[in-house]
Design a protein around this motif. Structure first.
Motif, short mmCIF file in Angstrom:
data_model
loop_
_atom_site.label_atom_id
_atom_site.label_comp_id
_atom_site.label_asym_id
_atom_site.label_seq_id
_atom_site.Cartn_x
_atom_site.Cartn_y
_atom_site.Cartn_z
N GLY A 166 29.55 48.96 42.58
CA GLY A 166 28.14 49.29 42.66
C GLY A 166 27.90 50.40 43.66
N VAL A 167 27.03 50.15 44.64
CA VAL A 167 26.71 51.17 45.64
C VAL A 167 27.71 51.17 46.79
CG1 VAL A 167 24.25 51.07 45.07
CG2 VAL A 167 25.15 49.62 46.91
N PHE A 168 28.69 50.27 46.76
CA PHE A 168 29.63 50.11 47.86
C PHE A 168 30.98 50.77 47.57
CE2 PHE A 168 26.79 46.52 48.66
CZ PHE A 168 26.62 46.59 50.04
N ALA A 169 31.59 51.28 48.63
CA ALA A 169 32.99 51.70 48.61
C ALA A 169 33.77 50.79 49.55
CB ALA A 169 33.12 53.15 49.06
N ASN A 219 28.38 56.49 55.04
CA ASN A 219 28.90 57.29 53.94
C ASN A 219 30.43 57.20 53.92
OD1 ASN A 219 26.32 58.28 53.18
ND2 ASN A 219 26.43 59.84 54.80
N TYR A 220 30.95 56.93 52.71
CA TYR A 220 32.40 56.81 52.58
C TYR A 220 32.77 56.89 51.11
CZ TYR A 220 37.12 54.84 53.10
OH TYR A 220 38.48 54.64 53.08
N ASN A 221 33.73 57.71 50.79
CA ASN A 221 34.26 57.81 49.43
C ASN A 221 33.16 58.02 48.39
OD1 ASN A 221 36.32 57.86 47.52
ND2 ASN A 221 36.43 55.63 47.31
N GLY A 222 32.19 58.86 48.73
CA GLY A 222 31.13 59.20 47.80
C GLY A 222 30.01 58.20 47.70
N SER A 230 31.95 48.30 52.10
CA SER A 230 32.20 46.86 52.14
C SER A 230 33.70 46.66 52.25
CB SER A 230 31.62 46.17 50.90
OG SER A 230 32.27 46.61 49.72
N ALA A 231 34.19 45.48 51.87
CA ALA A 231 35.60 45.20 52.09
C ALA A 231 36.12 44.20 51.07
CB ALA A 231 35.82 44.66 53.50
N VAL A 232 37.44 44.19 50.95
CA VAL A 232 38.12 43.23 50.08
C VAL A 232 39.41 42.80 50.77
CG1 VAL A 232 39.36 45.03 48.80
CG2 VAL A 232 38.97 42.79 47.73
N LEU A 233 39.79 41.55 50.58
CA LEU A 233 41.04 41.02 51.11
C LEU A 233 41.72 40.25 49.99
CD1 LEU A 233 42.56 40.99 53.85
CD2 LEU A 233 41.53 38.75 54.28
N LYS A 234 42.91 40.69 49.62
CA LYS A 234 43.64 40.10 48.50
C LYS A 234 44.96 39.53 49.00
CE LYS A 234 46.12 41.38 44.27
NZ LYS A 234 46.63 42.52 43.48
N GLN A 291 47.81 29.80 35.00
CA GLN A 291 48.30 31.15 35.29
C GLN A 291 48.23 31.47 36.78
OE1 GLN A 291 46.22 34.60 33.55
NE2 GLN A 291 48.23 35.48 33.10
N PRO A 292 49.34 31.90 37.39
CA PRO A 292 49.32 32.28 38.81
C PRO A 292 48.39 33.47 39.05
CG PRO A 292 51.57 31.92 38.07
CD PRO A 292 50.71 31.94 36.84
N ARG A 293 47.55 33.35 40.08
CA ARG A 293 46.58 34.38 40.43
C ARG A 293 46.53 34.55 41.95
NH1 ARG A 293 45.10 37.58 36.35
NH2 ARG A 293 47.36 37.41 36.41
N ASN A 294 46.10 35.74 42.39
CA ASN A 294 45.92 36.02 43.81
C ASN A 294 44.58 35.47 44.29
OD1 ASN A 294 47.47 38.44 42.45
ND2 ASN A 294 48.20 38.31 44.55
N VAL A 295 44.52 35.08 45.56
CA VAL A 295 43.27 34.68 46.20
C VAL A 295 42.59 35.95 46.72
CG1 VAL A 295 42.21 33.37 48.08
CG2 VAL A 295 44.20 32.44 46.85
N ILE A 296 41.29 36.10 46.43
CA ILE A 296 40.57 37.32 46.79
C ILE A 296 39.24 36.97 47.45
CG2 ILE A 296 39.58 39.49 45.93
CD1 ILE A 296 41.46 39.16 43.46
N PHE A 297 38.93 37.65 48.56
CA PHE A 297 37.62 37.62 49.19
C PHE A 297 37.06 39.03 49.09
CE2 PHE A 297 40.37 34.96 52.13
CZ PHE A 297 40.16 33.78 51.43
N SER A 298 35.79 39.17 48.72
CA SER A 298 35.25 40.53 48.60
C SER A 298 33.74 40.54 48.77
CB SER A 298 35.62 41.15 47.24
OG SER A 298 35.07 40.41 46.17
N ILE A 299 33.24 41.70 49.16
CA ILE A 299 31.81 42.00 49.16
C ILE A 299 31.58 43.02 48.06
CG2 ILE A 299 29.89 43.00 50.44
CD1 ILE A 299 31.20 42.02 53.01
N GLU A 300 30.72 42.66 47.10
CA GLU A 300 30.52 43.46 45.89
C GLU A 300 29.09 43.99 45.82
OE1 GLU A 300 33.07 43.95 43.77
OE2 GLU A 300 34.50 42.41 44.42
N GLY A 301 28.90 44.95 44.92
CA GLY A 301 27.59 45.57 44.74
C GLY A 301 26.80 45.01 43.58
#
Length: 407
Positions: free
Chosen positions: A64-67, A88-91, A96-100, A226-236
């Motif tokens: 969304g509006v986040f990088a 301002n960052y990456n256009g 925001s952030a993500v941790l995988k 199915q094996p999957r990664n654990v993810i925390f994120s802030i999304e737009g």
């Protein structure tokens, strides 16, 4: 957390959704119904940021509006904090952030996350989910959204859980199930414990020990395995944030992953007689039965016994599929009469991608036998007990409190 036009498949086709029900509070050992063992290699109390377990880069960098900016991930006070900022960052005008996780969690697991949602007034989506970058070899590429705050300012108390698939070739996104559940208070007021159990073909979702959704993976069985990664994120996904409430943090206190022993009816307590619940039998099955013997079991009131006066060969076993590949351990409490009337009596594992392994049952008193470092490479296994008896009178072999779990 990726968003595009999707096709919603009803729960009638893909699973069953049950009403909210109350269960005992989630303990340090996970929810009831099985024996759980914490996998410390996949758990983190976030006293520091362990880059052997976590990655701040991702397969997409804009939401969304986040990088995403890796500088927005920091550990403080025993929490890992993901920040939403006006910069301002990456256009983009916001970051925001993500941790995988670098580890993956498959079936026969319970994942527990203690987290505090981002300030509702900031109008920012925070998410706890399991997924991985879609690839053709891993179709249907399931995604499990444990929690997504899609309407943080309008419905700050809402827990929203969704099941997606992201198949590659054909490239088409399905929503297989969705559940909205209202907590007693806004989720940004305090920390809450979010839980996901994937076991016996079902997914069970918990908030602070309350099971609010149970989904049966009857068609897309990979949701449970199915094996999957654990993810925390802030999304737009919530639209434009409210600048006056930025920066604001999404806080995670811990993630704890538990593995089930995967053994159904491990102490043979479900019923007595032949064909004990959860176990298969072959050979001279009349010589195998769950017997009630108060005071004569390892624990509880029942044990499995192999016994008859005439010669027999009998096998009592379970088969498991959908296991996450890796090293496992099997344990059981056993005892056997001391005569020489046995050709063999053993606990075994086989059909897991390597040679059959076994250990002998010996000793007239209860003792625990172990097969460790069982390297499952094909996602399945057969384990059990086989007795080959020459014949005689008064002999017996008994088994109790079976464990099978990921190391």
């Amino acid at each position: 957390m990726r968003k595009r036009i999707s096709l919603f498949l009803s729960s009638v086709m893909l699973g069953s959704i049950l009403c909210v029900s109350y269960v005992p509070s989630v303990s340090a050992a996970g929810p009831g119904g099985t024996i759980w063992t914490q996998d410390f290699s996949k758990s983190d109390e976030f006293d520091s940021l362990d880059l052997n377990k976590w990655d701040t880069s991702f397969w997409y960098d804009i939401s969304g509006v986040f990088a995403f900016n890796s500088n927005n991930v920091a550990v403080s006070g025993g929490n890992v904090n993901l920040s939403a900022k006006k910069e301002n960052y990456n256009g983009k005008s916001y970051t925001s952030a993500v941790l995988k996780s670098k580890f993956q969690v498959g079936g026969d697991s319970y994942t527990e996350i203690k987290a505090k949602m981002i300030n509702k007034n900031a109008n920012v989506t925070a998410a706890l989910w399991l997924s991985d970058q879609p690839a053709q070899w891993s179709n249907p590429n399931i995604e499990i959204d444990i929690m997504e705050s899609l309407d943080p300012d309008g419905a700050p108390q809402r827990v929203e859980s969704t099941l997606h698939t992201w198949p590659v070739s054909p490239d088409f996104h399905f929503v297989a199930g969705n559940k909205k559940y209202n907590a007693p208070a806004p989720l940004d007021n305090d920390f809450h414990v979010y839980g996901l159990e994937r076991r016996d073909g079902k997914l069970r979702f918990y908030l602070d020990g309350v099971k609010y959704w149970e989904y049966t993976a009857s068609v897309i069985k990979e949701f449970a395995t199915q094996p999957r990664n654990v993810i925390f994120s802030i999304e737009g996904h919530a639209g434009n944030p409210v600048d006056a409430y930025l920066p604001s943090d999404f806080q995670i206190d811990y993630v704890r992953v538990y593995s089930s022993t995967t053994v159904e009816n491990p102490g043979f307590e479900s019923d007595g007689g032949q064909n004990p619940t959860g176990w298969l039998e072959s050979g001279d099955i009349g010589a195998s039965y769950a017997v009630r013997h108060v005071g004569g079991t390892h624990k509880g009131n029942y044990k499995l016994e192999h016994a008859a006066n005439e010669p027999f060969v009998v096998n009592t076993y379970q088969k498991k599929i959908g296991l996450e590949n890796g090293l496992y351990t099997m344990k059981a409490w056993v005892a056997k009469s001391s005569t020489t009337n046995y050709n063999s009596c053993k606990m075994y594992v086989k059909d897991y991608g390597d040679i059959e392994r076994s250990t002998n049952v010996n000793g007239t008193g209860w003792n625990q036998i172990v097969i460790s470092n069982i390297n499952v490479t094909n996602g399945q296994i057969e384990y059990g007990f086989v007795t080959d008896y020459k014949g005689g009178t008064g002999d017996w072999a008994v088994f109790d409190d079976v464990e099978f779990y990921k190391q």
